[in-house]
Design an enzyme around this catalytic site. Structure first.
Site, mmCIF file in Angstrom:
data_model
loop_
_atom_site.group_PDB
_atom_site.id
_atom_site.type_symbol
_atom_site.label_atom_id
_atom_site.label_comp_id
_atom_site.label_asym_id
_atom_site.label_seq_id
_atom_site.Cartn_x
_atom_site.Cartn_y
_atom_site.Cartn_z
ATOM 1 N N SER A 149 73.219 49.902 93.942
ATOM 2 C CA SER A 149 72.256 49.257 95.281
ATOM 3 C C SER A 149 71.466 48.436 94.838
ATOM 4 O O SER A 149 70.877 48.589 93.787
ATOM 5 C CB SER A 149 71.973 50.253 95.895
ATOM 6 N N TYR A 162 67.058 57.944 97.506
ATOM 7 C CA TYR A 162 68.203 57.479 97.550
ATOM 8 C C TYR A 162 67.974 56.259 96.500
ATOM 9 O O TYR A 162 68.846 56.084 95.672
ATOM 10 C CB TYR A 162 68.267 56.450 98.821
HETATM 11 N N1 LIG Z 1 75.373 49.131 103.762
HETATM 12 C C1 LIG Z 1 74.077 48.715 102.873
HETATM 13 O O1 LIG Z 1 73.405 48.317 103.039
HETATM 14 C C2 LIG Z 1 74.310 49.054 101.399
HETATM 15 C C3 LIG Z 1 73.539 48.772 100.452
HETATM 16 C C4 LIG Z 1 73.737 48.885 99.003
HETATM 17 C C5 LIG Z 1 74.439 50.014 98.663
HETATM 18 N N2 LIG Z 1 75.324 50.599 99.396
HETATM 19 C C6 LIG Z 1 76.209 51.566 99.122
HETATM 20 O O2 LIG Z 1 77.681 51.265 99.146
HETATM 21 C C7 LIG Z 1 78.368 52.445 99.602
HETATM 22 C C8 LIG Z 1 78.993 52.303 100.815
HETATM 23 O O3 LIG Z 1 78.251 52.328 101.818
HETATM 24 P P1 LIG Z 1 78.404 51.839 103.439
HETATM 25 O O4 LIG Z 1 77.398 51.002 103.468
HETATM 26 O O5 LIG Z 1 79.925 51.340 103.460
HETATM 27 O O6 LIG Z 1 78.217 53.177 104.191
HETATM 28 P P2 LIG Z 1 79.317 54.074 105.224
HETATM 29 O O7 LIG Z 1 78.602 55.217 105.667
HETATM 30 O O8 LIG Z 1 79.801 52.841 105.963
HETATM 31 O O9 LIG Z 1 80.617 54.483 104.316
HETATM 32 C C9 LIG Z 1 80.480 55.549 103.373
HETATM 33 C C10 LIG Z 1 81.715 56.311 103.137
HETATM 34 O O10 LIG Z 1 81.423 57.258 102.396
HETATM 35 C C11 LIG Z 1 81.990 58.504 102.796
HETATM 36 N N3 LIG Z 1 81.328 59.676 102.279
HETATM 37 C C12 LIG Z 1 80.082 60.122 102.228
HETATM 38 N N4 LIG Z 1 79.917 61.358 101.538
HETATM 39 C C13 LIG Z 1 81.347 61.593 101.203
HETATM 40 C C14 LIG Z 1 81.528 62.389 99.974
HETATM 41 N N5 LIG Z 1 80.753 63.647 99.799
HETATM 42 N N6 LIG Z 1 82.613 62.424 99.442
HETATM 43 C C15 LIG Z 1 83.323 61.270 99.751
HETATM 44 N N7 LIG Z 1 83.366 60.393 100.739
HETATM 45 C C16 LIG Z 1 82.078 60.587 101.356
HETATM 46 C C17 LIG Z 1 81.815 58.499 104.242
HETATM 47 O O11 LIG Z 1 82.695 59.219 105.072
HETATM 48 C C18 LIG Z 1 81.896 56.639 104.421
HETATM 49 O O12 LIG Z 1 83.534 56.729 104.818
HETATM 50 C C19 LIG Z 1 77.346 53.663 99.309
HETATM 51 O O13 LIG Z 1 77.561 53.981 97.973
HETATM 52 C C20 LIG Z 1 75.987 53.011 99.691
HETATM 53 O O14 LIG Z 1 74.760 53.837 98.935
HETATM 54 C C21 LIG Z 1 75.230 50.407 100.720
#
Ligand SMILES: NC(=O)c1ccc[n+]([C@@H]2O[C@H](COP(=O)([O-])OP(=O)(O)OC[C@H]3O[C@@H](n4cnc5c(N)ncnc54)[C@H](O)[C@@H]3O)[C@@H](O)[C@H]2O)c1
Length: 266
Positions: A149, A162
């Site tokens: 991230s 986080y």
């Molecule tokens: N959205 C943002 O702005 C952003 C920015 C930087 C990094 N990220 C990172 O990107 C990745 C994806 O995030 P996103 O925004 O698509 O979120 P999201 O909530 O849309 O997707 C996350 C997915 O992970 C799954 N998940 C959660 N806990 C789990 C577990 N214990 N085991 C297996 N699966 C699990 C959820 O069911 C979901 O399908 C994450 O690692 C997040 O930290 C997101």
């Protein structure tokens, strides 16, 4: 779900190989799964939301599968990854993308909140990477991309727990990459910015409450911080992950690649 953007890079070396994408049911993970399927990979989507994972695999079409996975549990990861091998064959690529967030002022973070973020985001990367890497080292072939991230590069207010979990992902990624380079295994990470997903929608509501703003004002603030002038799409991240997964990135390992629209340039 955001508008479908077809991956523009073309990486023939990925064709016919098998990828595991954790947290691939929605958001960034699903965009990555779709980008890899466009490269001709067969994708196994592992997610704690098994129904959503199945729906996502169906959307990708024939040859793609889904399995229930809790990245916090060694037993769940071992069982799930073994099932992928039994079902599709040896996997070549691990995308460790599953992640969670909660938002809270640092002085108010509870032990449970700390553990939840660290267990999924950090322990989940450790377990999935270790279990896949043992296979990859034995075969002397395989690639890992972790989703870190922007908050892995800069401590983010209201996201101290986080941020800690994601800084740890980068430390692990760098160390593992340097250990496994001798075996020809590359390990990299992507660092997305403000990406329009379910996670962001939840954060916008929390942040609005914590900062005394409206959700629209929070989103406007994200865009104001982004030099390229819009919210990031999951596909913006997926493009870079496909590249890092491929031989086009053959001399890159141990990197945390910023994909933030310029929010962070270090
Ligand atoms: N959205 C943002 O702005 C952003 C920015 C930087 C990094 N990220 C990172 O990107 C990745 C994806 O995030 P996103 O925004 O698509 O979120 P999201 O909530 O849309 O997707 C996350 C997915 O992970 C799954 N998940 C959660 N806990 C789990 C577990 N214990 N085991 C297996 N699966 C699990 C959820 O069911 C979901 O399908 C994450 O690692 C997040 O930290 C997101």
């Amino acid at each position: 779900m955001s508008e479908v953007v077809k991956t523009s890079g073309h990486y023939p070396d990925l064709q016919g190989k098998i990828a595991i994408v954790t947290g691939g049911a929605t958001g960034i993970g699903f965009a990555i799964a779709r980008a890899l399927s466009h490269q001709g990979m067969r994708v196994a989507i592992g997610d704690i939301n098994e129904d959503a994972a199945r729906a996502a695999a169906r959307q990708l079409g024939e040859g793609h599968v889904a399995f229930g996975l809790d990245v916090r549990s060694r037993e769940s990861v071992e069982t799930g990854f073994r099932w992928v091998e039994d079902t599709l064959g040896d996997y070549h690529l691990l995308i460790a993308n599953a992640g969670v967030s909660t938002m809270q002022k640092a002085l108010e973070i509870t032990d449970d909140e700390w553990d939840f973020n660290l267990d999924v985001n950090t322990r989940g990367v450790f377990l999935t990477n270790q279990i896949a890497a043992r296979k990859f080292v034995a075969r002397r072939s395989g690639t890992i991309v972790n989703t870190a991230s922007l908050a892995a590069k800069v401590g983010a207010p209201l996201l101290a727990h986080y941020s800690a979990s994601k800084f740890a992902v980068l430390g692990w990624t760098q160390a593992l990459a340097r250990e496994l380079a001798v075996d020809g295994i590359r390990v990299n990470a992507v660092c997305p910015g403000f990406v329009k997903t379910g996670m962001q929608s939840r954060e916008v509501e929390w942040e609005a409450g914590l900062r005394g703003m409206t959700p629209d004002e929070v989103i406007a603030d994200y865009i104001r911080q982004t030099p390229l002038g819009r919210l990031e799409a999951p596909e913006d991240v997926a493009e870079v992950v496909a590249f890092l997964s491929s031989d086009a990135a053959r001399f890159m390992t141990g990197q945390g690649v910023n994909v933030t629209g310029g929010v962070y340039t270090g």
